[in-house]
Scaffold this motif. Structure first.
Motif, short mmCIF file in Angstrom:
data_model
loop_
_atom_site.label_atom_id
_atom_site.label_comp_id
_atom_site.label_asym_id
_atom_site.label_seq_id
_atom_site.Cartn_x
_atom_site.Cartn_y
_atom_site.Cartn_z
N ASN A 8 -27.88 9.75 23.61
CA ASN A 8 -28.49 11.14 24.12
C ASN A 8 -28.08 11.95 23.19
OD1 ASN A 8 -30.27 9.75 26.28
ND2 ASN A 8 -28.40 9.93 27.58
N SER A 9 -26.85 12.21 22.87
CA SER A 9 -26.30 13.31 22.16
C SER A 9 -26.51 13.14 20.65
CB SER A 9 -24.94 13.64 22.52
OG SER A 9 -24.03 12.60 22.05
N ILE A 10 -26.83 14.18 19.89
CA ILE A 10 -26.76 14.15 18.69
C ILE A 10 -25.23 13.97 17.69
CG2 ILE A 10 -27.24 15.43 16.50
CD1 ILE A 10 -29.33 17.21 18.23
N ALA A 11 -24.33 14.46 18.50
CA ALA A 11 -22.93 14.26 18.12
C ALA A 11 -22.57 12.81 17.98
CB ALA A 11 -21.88 14.98 18.77
N GLY A 12 -23.12 12.23 19.22
CA GLY A 12 -22.70 10.46 19.41
C GLY A 12 -23.66 9.75 18.31
N CYS A 13 -24.78 10.12 17.94
CA CYS A 13 -25.58 9.46 17.13
C CYS A 13 -24.79 9.54 15.76
CB CYS A 13 -27.02 9.89 17.10
SG CYS A 13 -27.95 9.49 18.41
N ARG A 14 -24.51 10.84 15.15
CA ARG A 14 -23.87 11.17 13.83
C ARG A 14 -22.43 10.45 13.87
NH1 ARG A 14 -24.48 17.86 13.26
NH2 ARG A 14 -26.58 17.68 13.18
N LYS A 15 -21.80 10.36 14.88
CA LYS A 15 -20.43 9.52 14.91
C LYS A 15 -20.84 8.17 14.59
CE LYS A 15 -16.23 8.54 17.30
NZ LYS A 15 -15.50 8.87 18.65
N ALA A 16 -21.78 7.55 15.31
CA ALA A 16 -22.23 6.22 15.20
C ALA A 16 -22.66 5.80 13.75
CB ALA A 16 -23.16 5.70 16.32
N PHE A 17 -23.54 6.76 13.40
CA PHE A 17 -24.02 6.45 11.81
C PHE A 17 -22.86 6.64 10.86
CE2 PHE A 17 -26.13 8.31 8.00
CZ PHE A 17 -26.82 7.24 7.68
N GLY A 18 -21.87 7.38 11.06
CA GLY A 18 -20.78 7.63 10.12
C GLY A 18 -20.07 6.59 10.13
N THR A 19 -19.97 5.69 11.28
CA THR A 19 -19.16 4.46 11.20
C THR A 19 -19.72 3.34 10.55
OG1 THR A 19 -20.01 3.81 13.26
CG2 THR A 19 -17.93 5.15 13.36
N CYS A 20 -21.23 3.45 10.54
CA CYS A 20 -21.73 2.50 9.80
C CYS A 20 -22.35 2.55 8.39
CB CYS A 20 -23.11 2.08 10.92
SG CYS A 20 -22.44 1.63 12.40
N GLY A 21 -22.67 4.16 7.91
CA GLY A 21 -23.42 4.36 6.94
C GLY A 21 -22.71 3.90 5.65
N SER A 22 -21.27 4.10 5.58
CA SER A 22 -20.55 3.62 4.42
C SER A 22 -20.55 2.12 4.35
CB SER A 22 -18.81 3.89 4.68
OG SER A 22 -18.95 5.22 4.78
N HIS A 23 -20.48 1.31 5.14
CA HIS A 23 -20.63 -0.13 5.23
C HIS A 23 -22.21 -0.55 4.57
CE1 HIS A 23 -21.53 -4.25 6.87
NE2 HIS A 23 -20.32 -4.28 6.25
N LEU A 24 -22.90 0.18 5.34
CA LEU A 24 -24.42 -0.32 4.83
C LEU A 24 -24.66 0.07 3.36
CD1 LEU A 24 -27.00 -1.39 6.09
CD2 LEU A 24 -27.48 1.14 6.65
N LEU A 25 -24.14 1.21 2.84
CA LEU A 25 -23.91 1.44 1.43
C LEU A 25 -23.55 0.50 0.55
CD1 LEU A 25 -25.01 3.26 -0.66
CD2 LEU A 25 -23.20 4.80 -0.15
N VAL A 26 -22.35 -0.06 1.07
CA VAL A 26 -21.44 -0.89 0.27
C VAL A 26 -22.29 -2.27 0.28
CG1 VAL A 26 -19.51 -2.27 0.24
CG2 VAL A 26 -19.30 0.26 0.34
N VAL A 27 -22.84 -2.64 1.29
CA VAL A 27 -23.75 -3.95 1.50
C VAL A 27 -24.80 -3.95 0.54
CG1 VAL A 27 -25.54 -5.16 3.17
CG2 VAL A 27 -23.02 -4.39 4.12
N CYS A 28 -25.44 -2.74 0.81
CA CYS A 28 -26.62 -2.66 -0.45
C CYS A 28 -26.24 -2.73 -1.86
CB CYS A 28 -27.63 -1.27 -0.20
SG CYS A 28 -28.30 -1.12 1.47
N LEU A 29 -25.18 -2.06 -2.35
CA LEU A 29 -24.75 -2.29 -3.74
C LEU A 29 -24.20 -3.81 -4.05
CD1 LEU A 29 -22.57 0.85 -3.78
CD2 LEU A 29 -24.71 0.50 -5.16
N PHE A 30 -23.46 -4.36 -2.80
CA PHE A 30 -23.36 -5.69 -3.32
C PHE A 30 -24.16 -6.76 -3.23
CE2 PHE A 30 -21.26 -9.65 -1.88
CZ PHE A 30 -20.29 -10.09 -2.59
#
Length: 334
Positions: A251-273
């Motif tokens: 529900n919270s925007i802060a929670g969504c940002r935290k969840a995206f922050g933990t996954c965004g870096s990994h997802l970018l590395v996955v796309c490059l690799f």
């Protein structure tokens, strides 16, 4: 059977035996060494490439080593995510070191030769490290799934024993895949010129130099590449589908940002690799361009390992805080 037919059969048999002997002799000498053509087709680029690759390689060594050291020095980073990140950065260090020094020697000097054993060793090691990273990225996706979708049970699920087991599976799986593909390739006789139109001992380039019909071997190796690339991609996509569903329930925007922050870096590395891996290794052999392949290989050999520490550092408050803490303590000691 007429005498003319017998004569033609004998001539054909003699020609076949001569061709076989000639190939056998050539293959024996061919196994002594290869010539890596590299970027000699573009001599005006060699000096520029030498300078930029030297800089990128230095940054890769510095960045990956720094992140590994900081992760060990700061107890706040003794978590499953940083445990797997250390393995990722160590894999990148080993991968670039298995290929880049040879490239720099070829760009700077006139001797571009590499022994047959050295070439096969480079092929096996680089393929094993790349395959291990492919498996490790799946493990890291599972770690992110547990962190976002099972936050209350995260430390119970990602127990240190399980983390070490998953890391070992990644390394063993990578070396097993390399043993299969490199073994199939080394069992084939090579013919043709002594030149490899690449800056490393690339599997697809070596396949094009085989004497015999490679269709059966190509199918086996292609299946192995699909398993080591597409199966991890499917598992990662599945984990991120569950992660996205969990984020929609936050529900919270802060929670969504935290969840995206933990996954965004990994997802970018996955796309490059996997983007560069799919483009290079899952296209048909007849459409593989050796000239384009060299520049794509530059990307996943040099650029991606250099970017990975930046991706995880710039988007991670814990890592930036740990870096500042280590640098500040080092300044106080001085």
């Amino acid at each position: 059977m007429s005498s003319s037919s017998i004569s033609r059969c004998n001539q054909s048999q003699i020609a076949f035996e001569a061709s076989r002997i000639e190939r056998g002799n050539f293959n024996t000498s061919f196994r002594e060494d290869f010539i890596l053509v590299g970027f000699s087709d573009w001599p005006q680029l060699e000096l520029v490439l030498f300078v930029f690759i030297s800089i990128f390689y230095s940054l890769t060594l510095f960045g990956n080593t720094t992140i590994i050291a900081v992760s060990h020095l700061d107890h706040r980073l003794h978590t499953p995510m940083y445990f797997f990140l250390c393995h990722l950065f160590f894999l990148d260090l080993c991968y670039t070191t298995s290929t880049v020094p040879q490239l720099l020697i070829n760009l700077h000097g006139s001797d571009r030769t590499i022994t047959y054993r050295g070439c096969m060793a480079q092929l096996f090691i680089s393929l094993a490290l790349g395959s291990a990273e492919s498996v490790l990225l799946v493990v890291m996706a599972f770690d992110r799934y547990a962190a976002v979708c099972r936050p209350l049970h995260y430390m119970t699920i990602m127990h240190p024993c399980l983390c070490h087991t998953l890391a070992v599976i990644s390394w063993v799986g990578g070396f097993m895949n390399s043993a299969v593909q490199a073994g199939l390739l080394m069992a084939m006789p090579f013919c043709g010129p002594h030149q490899l139109n690449h800056f490393i001992c690339e599997m697809l380039v070596l396949l094009k130099m085989a004497c015999e019909d490679t269709q059966g071997t190509e199918v086996k190796m292609f299946v192995a590449r699909v398993i080591i690339i597409m199966v991890p991609v499917a598992l990662i996509l599945g984990s991120y589908v569950h992660i996205a569903q969990a984020m929609l329930r936050i529900n919270s925007i802060a929670g969504c940002r935290k969840a995206f922050g933990t996954c965004g870096s990994h997802l970018l590395v996955v796309c490059l690799f996997y983007g560069s891996g799919i483009y290079t290794y899952l296209q048909p052999m007849h459409s593989y361009s050796q000239s384009e392949g060299k520049f794509v290989a530059l990307f996943y050999t040099i650029i991606t390992p250099m970017l990975n520490p930046l991706i995880y550092t710039l988007r991670n408050k814990d890592m930036k805080g740990a870096l500042r803490k280590v640098l500040w303590e080092g300044r106080d000691l001085c």
